[in-house]
Design a protein around this motif. Structure first.
Motif, PDB file in Angstrom:
ATOM      1  N   THR A  22      16.490  43.341  46.590  1.00  0.00           N
ATOM      2  CA  THR A  22      17.200  42.060  46.587  1.00  0.00           C
ATOM      3  C   THR A  22      17.237  41.518  45.162  1.00  0.00           C
ATOM      4  O   THR A  22      16.205  41.189  44.578  1.00  0.00           O
ATOM      5  N   GLN A  25      19.621  35.953  46.472  1.00  0.00           N
ATOM      6  CA  GLN A  25      19.983  35.532  47.815  1.00  0.00           C
ATOM      7  C   GLN A  25      20.237  34.037  47.817  1.00  0.00           C
ATOM      8  O   GLN A  25      19.862  33.331  46.881  1.00  0.00           O
ATOM      9  N   GLY A  26      20.898  33.573  48.888  1.00  0.00           N
ATOM     10  CA  GLY A  26      21.272  32.170  48.960  1.00  0.00           C
ATOM     11  C   GLY A  26      22.730  31.933  48.616  1.00  0.00           C
ATOM     12  O   GLY A  26      23.138  30.794  48.387  1.00  0.00           O
ATOM     13  N   GLU A  45      32.548  33.410  46.228  1.00  0.00           N
ATOM     14  CA  GLU A  45      32.122  32.994  47.559  1.00  0.00           C
ATOM     15  C   GLU A  45      33.348  32.542  48.337  1.00  0.00           C
ATOM     16  O   GLU A  45      34.173  31.779  47.813  1.00  0.00           O
ATOM     17  N   GLU A 327      22.473  44.216  57.332  1.00  0.00           N
ATOM     18  CA  GLU A 327      23.238  42.974  57.273  1.00  0.00           C
ATOM     19  C   GLU A 327      24.706  43.326  57.054  1.00  0.00           C
ATOM     20  O   GLU A 327      25.032  44.433  56.594  1.00  0.00           O
ATOM     21  N   THR A 344      26.110  40.969  50.906  1.00  0.00           N
ATOM     22  CA  THR A 344      26.040  40.785  52.354  1.00  0.00           C
ATOM     23  C   THR A 344      26.666  39.448  52.720  1.00  0.00           C
ATOM     24  O   THR A 344      26.507  38.453  52.012  1.00  0.00           O
ATOM     25  N   SER A 346      26.993  36.309  54.723  1.00  0.00           N
ATOM     26  CA  SER A 346      26.429  35.284  55.601  1.00  0.00           C
ATOM     27  C   SER A 346      26.279  34.017  54.783  1.00  0.00           C
ATOM     28  O   SER A 346      26.548  33.996  53.583  1.00  0.00           O
ATOM     29  N   ASN A 348      23.588  32.890  53.963  1.00  0.00           N
ATOM     30  CA  ASN A 348      22.477  33.191  53.067  1.00  0.00           C
ATOM     31  C   ASN A 348      22.693  34.594  52.512  1.00  0.00           C
ATOM     32  O   ASN A 348      21.839  35.468  52.609  1.00  0.00           O
ATOM     33  N   GLY A 349      23.888  34.786  51.936  1.00  0.00           N
ATOM     34  CA  GLY A 349      24.287  36.109  51.482  1.00  0.00           C
ATOM     35  C   GLY A 349      23.449  36.602  50.328  1.00  0.00           C
ATOM     36  O   GLY A 349      22.896  35.829  49.545  1.00  0.00           O
ATOM     37  N   LYS A 350      23.380  37.933  50.230  1.00  0.00           N
ATOM     38  CA  LYS A 350      22.524  38.563  49.224  1.00  0.00           C
ATOM     39  C   LYS A 350      23.329  39.502  48.327  1.00  0.00           C
ATOM     40  O   LYS A 350      24.354  40.059  48.734  1.00  0.00           O
ATOM     41  N   LEU A 352      22.410  42.989  46.655  1.00  0.00           N
ATOM     42  CA  LEU A 352      21.407  44.041  46.813  1.00  0.00           C
ATOM     43  C   LEU A 352      21.740  45.226  45.925  1.00  0.00           C
ATOM     44  O   LEU A 352      22.915  45.566  45.738  1.00  0.00           O
TER      45      LEU A 352
END
Length: 357
Positions: A22, A25-26, A45, A327, A344, A346, A348-350, A352
């Motif tokens: 990671t 994130q966030g 985003e 995810e 990812t 969401s 709280n996307g990451k 990676l």
């Protein structure tokens, strides 16, 4: 390629235990990733922000200067790519959902990132999909740059699938533009009674698009229930949607006549049934993961949360390895140093990074 036999997916679990690091994130439904020359990351985003992430994962404040973005449903700030000479000219390209009239559509813009990385300057809209539709779905919105041209993959807006077969609009099309946003005179329909920007048609919802080492254009496209596709794109060709598909309608039932082939329409190189919801697409060059990765195609899966490593024999997919992420994978890109990164999808996307074994 219309005579090509489509290959049905047969994904195999990886025989290796791959590890994801990671980096950050966030993020709020991150959509696209680009690599800045100084080792930092530029991330869009869907919620309408463009941010820089530091090499150690620090998430920067939103970059100012974006145009008005019609955020909602699948719409928002979507793909972003850097000009090949970004280190010298600071230019980038992005696409987004643009409101207008009684609806919205996908738009493409260029801008320059300020020297302090805080704002976009000289923002110019190069293209707006026509017509605008009252819909919050199927914007497409993947960008590929070549030295002379910009390719933009567009969706069918969900409610307008039949328009993907008509040449008087940009619904369900790939368009090809000059780098200044003009229309190339040698586009396949430029001299016909058609939308001159069209490069190919009969697409449903392009969610991944990339060029290979030979400059050929490849896409990943969402089907409905089943029928997700990998396509190799040629100018002027018809990719069939919604006349031919390997999918069925949501809730069951056939789409159109329920046929999978028709004269004059291209077969996919590869298709998934059931759907994996592919998103993000990139070719692998020099890499730390092994020589057997060279020339492979990576596609993210939103639905099942993995990266598909597609092994190619020229244009035939000869195998698929599932690299589990766990995810929803929205974007997959290879950095200049050869490492693979994913975003990812969401609230709280990451970001990676795939570690070598």
């Amino acid at each position: 390629m219309s005579a090509t036999q489509a290959v049905k997916a047969n994904p195999q679990p990886s025989g290796k235990k791959w590890q994801w690091q990671t980096v950050a994130q966030g993020l709020n439904h991150p959509w696209a990733l680009a690599f800045l020359p100084d080792g930092r990351f530029l991330v869009s985003e869907r919620s309408g922000n463009l941010r820089i992430i530091g090499a150690q994962g620090q998430i920067g404040a939103p970059i100012a200067g974006l145009p008005n973005i019609d955020v909602g449903g699948q719409g928002g700030l979507l793909d972003v790519v850097l000009d090949e000479q970004f280190a010298q000219n600071r230019r980038l390209y992005f696409c987004f959902s643009e409101a207008g009239g009684s609806g919205n559509s996908t738009a493409l813009a260029e801008a320059k990132l300020s020297a302090d990385n805080r704002r976009l300057e000289q923002v110019k809209t190069l293209f707006s999909q026509r017509p605008k539709i009252d819909s919050s779905a199927h914007f497409g919105c993947r960008i590929v740059l070549t030295p002379q041209h910009i390719y933009l993959g567009l969706g069918d807006r969900y409610s307008q699938k039949d328009q993907a077969q008509k040449l008087d609009n940009h619904i369900g099309k790939i368009v090809r533009l000059n780098r200044n946003g003009g229309t190339p005179s040698d586009n396949p329909f430029a001299k016909q009674n058609a939308a001159a920007e069209i490069w190919s048609y009969g697409h449903r919802n392009i969610q991944g698009m990339t060029a290979d080492a030979r400059g050929r254009l490849w896409t990943s496209e969402h089907g409905a229930q089943g029928g997700d596709e990998i396509n190799l794109i040629e100018g002027g060709k018809n990719y069939g949607w919604p006349v031919i598909t390997y999918g069925t309608d949501y809730g069951g039932g056939k789409i159109g006549e329920g046929i999978t082939a028709k004269a004059g329409m291209e077969q996919p190189l590869y298709y998934w049934n059931p759907s994996i919801a592919p998103s993000g697409l990139t070719f692998v060059g020099s890499n730390p993961y092994g020589s057997d990765w060279q020339g492979n195609l990576l596609a993210g899966s939103l639905k099942f949360g993995y990266v598909a490593r597609l092994k190619l024999d020229n244009t035939r997919v000869s195998g698929e390895e599932k690299i589990e992420v766990g995810e929803r994978v929205r974007d997959v890109r290879q950095a200049p140093d050869g490492f693979v990164y994913v975003l990812t999808d969401s609230g709280n996307g990451k970001l990676l990074k795939l570690l070598p074994q």
